[in-house]
Scaffold this motif. Structure first.
Motif, PDB file in Angstrom:
ATOM      1  N   ASN A   1       0.831  -1.207   0.000  1.00  0.00           N
ATOM      2  CA  ASN A   1       0.000   0.000   0.000  1.00  0.00           C
ATOM      3  C   ASN A   1       0.864   1.255   0.000  1.00  0.00           C
ATOM      4  O   ASN A   1       0.553   2.227  -0.704  1.00  0.00           O
ATOM      5  CB  ASN A   1      -0.926  -0.006   1.222  1.00  0.00           C
ATOM      6  CG  ASN A   1      -2.032  -1.034   1.092  1.00  0.00           C
ATOM      7  OD1 ASN A   1      -2.399  -1.433  -0.015  1.00  0.00           O
ATOM      8  ND2 ASN A   1      -2.561  -1.497   2.218  1.00  0.00           N
ATOM      9  N   ARG A   2       1.952   1.224   0.782  1.00  0.00           N
ATOM     10  CA  ARG A   2       2.850   2.377   0.788  1.00  0.00           C
ATOM     11  C   ARG A   2       3.463   2.585  -0.591  1.00  0.00           C
ATOM     12  O   ARG A   2       3.623   3.722  -1.051  1.00  0.00           O
ATOM     13  CB  ARG A   2       3.930   2.193   1.853  1.00  0.00           C
ATOM     14  CG  ARG A   2       3.462   2.471   3.273  1.00  0.00           C
ATOM     15  CD  ARG A   2       4.647   2.557   4.212  1.00  0.00           C
ATOM     16  NE  ARG A   2       5.278   1.268   4.401  1.00  0.00           N
ATOM     17  CZ  ARG A   2       4.957   0.413   5.364  1.00  0.00           C
ATOM     18  NH1 ARG A   2       4.006   0.706   6.220  1.00  0.00           N
ATOM     19  NH2 ARG A   2       5.592  -0.739   5.478  1.00  0.00           N
ATOM     20  N   SER A   3       3.831   1.475  -1.247  1.00  0.00           N
ATOM     21  CA  SER A   3       4.401   1.582  -2.588  1.00  0.00           C
ATOM     22  C   SER A   3       3.394   2.175  -3.564  1.00  0.00           C
ATOM     23  O   SER A   3       3.738   3.022  -4.393  1.00  0.00           O
ATOM     24  CB  SER A   3       4.865   0.199  -3.069  1.00  0.00           C
ATOM     25  OG  SER A   3       5.317   0.257  -4.396  1.00  0.00           O
ATOM     26  N   ARG A   4       2.145   1.754  -3.451  1.00  0.00           N
ATOM     27  CA  ARG A   4       1.122   2.259  -4.363  1.00  0.00           C
ATOM     28  C   ARG A   4       0.807   3.730  -4.080  1.00  0.00           C
ATOM     29  O   ARG A   4       0.558   4.504  -5.003  1.00  0.00           O
ATOM     30  CB  ARG A   4      -0.147   1.412  -4.242  1.00  0.00           C
ATOM     31  CG  ARG A   4       0.073  -0.054  -4.585  1.00  0.00           C
ATOM     32  CD  ARG A   4      -1.217  -0.822  -4.552  1.00  0.00           C
ATOM     33  NE  ARG A   4      -1.981  -0.576  -5.754  1.00  0.00           N
ATOM     34  CZ  ARG A   4      -3.265  -0.938  -5.893  1.00  0.00           C
ATOM     35  NH1 ARG A   4      -3.889  -1.518  -4.890  1.00  0.00           N
ATOM     36  NH2 ARG A   4      -3.896  -0.692  -7.013  1.00  0.00           N
ATOM     37  N   VAL A   5       0.832   4.093  -2.813  1.00  0.00           N
ATOM     38  CA  VAL A   5       0.612   5.500  -2.466  1.00  0.00           C
ATOM     39  C   VAL A   5       1.727   6.358  -3.054  1.00  0.00           C
ATOM     40  O   VAL A   5       1.483   7.441  -3.599  1.00  0.00           O
ATOM     41  CB  VAL A   5       0.515   5.675  -0.941  1.00  0.00           C
ATOM     42  CG1 VAL A   5       0.593   7.141  -0.552  1.00  0.00           C
ATOM     43  CG2 VAL A   5      -0.788   5.073  -0.420  1.00  0.00           C
ATOM     44  N   ALA A   6       2.973   5.868  -2.947  1.00  0.00           N
ATOM     45  CA  ALA A   6       4.100   6.608  -3.518  1.00  0.00           C
ATOM     46  C   ALA A   6       3.974   6.719  -5.029  1.00  0.00           C
ATOM     47  O   ALA A   6       4.265   7.759  -5.627  1.00  0.00           O
ATOM     48  CB  ALA A   6       5.413   5.926  -3.139  1.00  0.00           C
ATOM     49  N   GLU A   7       3.513   5.645  -5.669  1.00  0.00           N
ATOM     50  CA  GLU A   7       3.325   5.663  -7.117  1.00  0.00           C
ATOM     51  C   GLU A   7       2.233   6.657  -7.511  1.00  0.00           C
ATOM     52  O   GLU A   7       2.387   7.421  -8.476  1.00  0.00           O
ATOM     53  CB  GLU A   7       2.976   4.255  -7.605  1.00  0.00           C
ATOM     54  CG  GLU A   7       2.979   4.101  -9.108  1.00  0.00           C
ATOM     55  CD  GLU A   7       2.777   2.662  -9.553  1.00  0.00           C
ATOM     56  OE1 GLU A   7       2.581   2.428 -10.746  1.00  0.00           O
ATOM     57  OE2 GLU A   7       2.813   1.771  -8.675  1.00  0.00           O
ATOM     58  N   LEU A   8       1.147   6.655  -6.774  1.00  0.00           N
ATOM     59  CA  LEU A   8       0.063   7.599  -7.050  1.00  0.00           C
ATOM     60  C   LEU A   8       0.525   9.029  -6.823  1.00  0.00           C
ATOM     61  O   LEU A   8       0.202   9.933  -7.608  1.00  0.00           O
ATOM     62  CB  LEU A   8      -1.138   7.274  -6.162  1.00  0.00           C
ATOM     63  CG  LEU A   8      -2.372   8.175  -6.318  1.00  0.00           C
ATOM     64  CD1 LEU A   8      -2.922   8.106  -7.731  1.00  0.00           C
ATOM     65  CD2 LEU A   8      -3.457   7.783  -5.310  1.00  0.00           C
ATOM     66  N   ASP A   9       1.316   9.230  -5.778  1.00  0.00           N
ATOM     67  CA  ASP A   9       1.823  10.569  -5.491  1.00  0.00           C
ATOM     68  C   ASP A   9       2.721  11.066  -6.622  1.00  0.00           C
ATOM     69  O   ASP A   9       2.630  12.219  -7.047  1.00  0.00           O
ATOM     70  CB  ASP A   9       2.593  10.548  -4.170  1.00  0.00           C
ATOM     71  CG  ASP A   9       3.105  11.922  -3.780  1.00  0.00           C
ATOM     72  OD1 ASP A   9       2.270  12.808  -3.537  1.00  0.00           O
ATOM     73  OD2 ASP A   9       4.328  12.114  -3.727  1.00  0.00           O
TER      74      ASP A   9
END
Length: 326
Positions: free
Chosen positions: A96-104
């Motif tokens: 989830n952290r990785s996906r949040v970083a990708e979205l950011d």
């Protein structure tokens, strides 16, 4: 003893006497008439009971240990289960952290280029149309997605929308051999066309066969009429190889795309083009060049001829008369 009528009567009599004594003892409480007899029996049989207890205690302890061991094993199994659940949750949190970083990162790209985007998730690869490099996203006509819209992520150009359904859409990836996009070289604005080559680098044909290019130069999308299928300024990649200049009108260079097409997850469909061309503003900042380490140079200047330092004798000179060598 034989089972006779007298023995059965004796047994019944003993049972009746025992119940009678129990009744009297219970009703008498601490002043029971049999209390003295009970103390005498305890004094007589106490040592025997202690010996038996001492002999039996190790066995009882072993049984207790086995029982406690079973309880510990059960607890250990429960803890191991909880640990596995926590590890799974931690892995999920990492994802989830990785996906949040990708979205950011994607939102920052969209902000830099002033693109209006609709975020979507890649839910499948391949398509019924037979394209070799396509993905399916979970956004479609109901979300405002239309054919020939630019698709990007936090790294750069992903592809373009080719087929749209009510809730899903198919995206042709930029590395597909049927994919072509107009490009513009950073700073010099040299134009060309990039074509996908599957797992290899993108092939770019520069319109100017004499253009000065070198590895490390970067390219962005040139943009299409009406911003369809491509909006301008989306990072495409950087040059890794330049073919020797031949006699042709165009020049071939090879670029490494910024996007990893085999690990796509979160993407954005550009539903609103920028008002002005962002030019090179969406490109990532170049890494700072390392500062050169200063070198120290020491220069030794010999003394002028004929002048020697005070208190020193020229090498090889013998002492004169009246001088004592020390």
């Amino acid at each position: 003893m034989r089972d006779t009528r007298e023995s059965r009567l004796l047994l019944v009599l003993l049972v009746v006497i025992a119940f009678a004594l129990i009744t009297v003892d219970i009703r008498g409480g601490e002043e029971s008439p049999v209390d003295g007899a009970r103390r005498a029996a305890a004094a007589a049989f106490g040592p025997i009971e202690n010996g038996v207890a001492a002999a039996v205690d190790p066995v009882g302890n072993a049984i207790g240990a086995v029982r406690d061991s079973g309880e510990r094993h059960t607890r250990i199994a429960a803890l191991e289960h909880e640990n596995a659940a926590l590890k799974a949750k931690l892995g999920s949190d990492d994802r989830n952290r990785s996906r949040v970083a990708e979205l950011d990162g994607m939102l920052k790209k969209a902000g830099a280029g002033q693109y209006g985007i609709k975020a979507a998730e890649v839910i499948a690869i391949g398509a019924a149309q037979g394209f070799s490099w396509t993905v399916t996203i979970d956004a479609g006509a109901d979300d405002g997605i239309k054919r020939d819209m630019t698709v990007l992520n936090g790294a750069g150009l992903v592809g373009r929308v080719t087929t749209v359904g009510p809730s899903t859409a198919t995206v042709l990836l930029a590395n597909d051999p049927d994919f072509t996009v107009g490009t513009r070289l950073e700073k010099t604005s040299e134009l060309g066309f990039a074509t996908g080559q599957g797992n290899g680098p993108l092939l770019v044909q520069l319109l100017n066969g004499k253009a000065k290019v070198k590895p490390g130069d970067r390219l962005v999308t040139f943009g299409s009429h009406g911003s369809k299928p491509f909006v301008p300024g989306v990072p495409v990649g950087e040059i890794v190889r330049v073919d020797p200049m031949g006699g042709g009108l165009t020049r071939n260079v090879y670029i490494r795309p910024y996007v990893g097409f085999t690990k796509l997850d979160i993407v954005g469909v550009v539903v609103q083009a920028p008002r002005t061309d962002p030019r090179d503003m969406v490109l990532p900042p170049k890494p700072a060049k390392p500062r050169p380490v200063p070198t120290v140079t020491v220069t030794v200047t010999p003394p002028p001829p004929g002048q020697e330092q005070q208190g020193q004798q020229p090498q090889g000179q013998q002492p004169t008369d009246g001088q004592t060598e020390r």
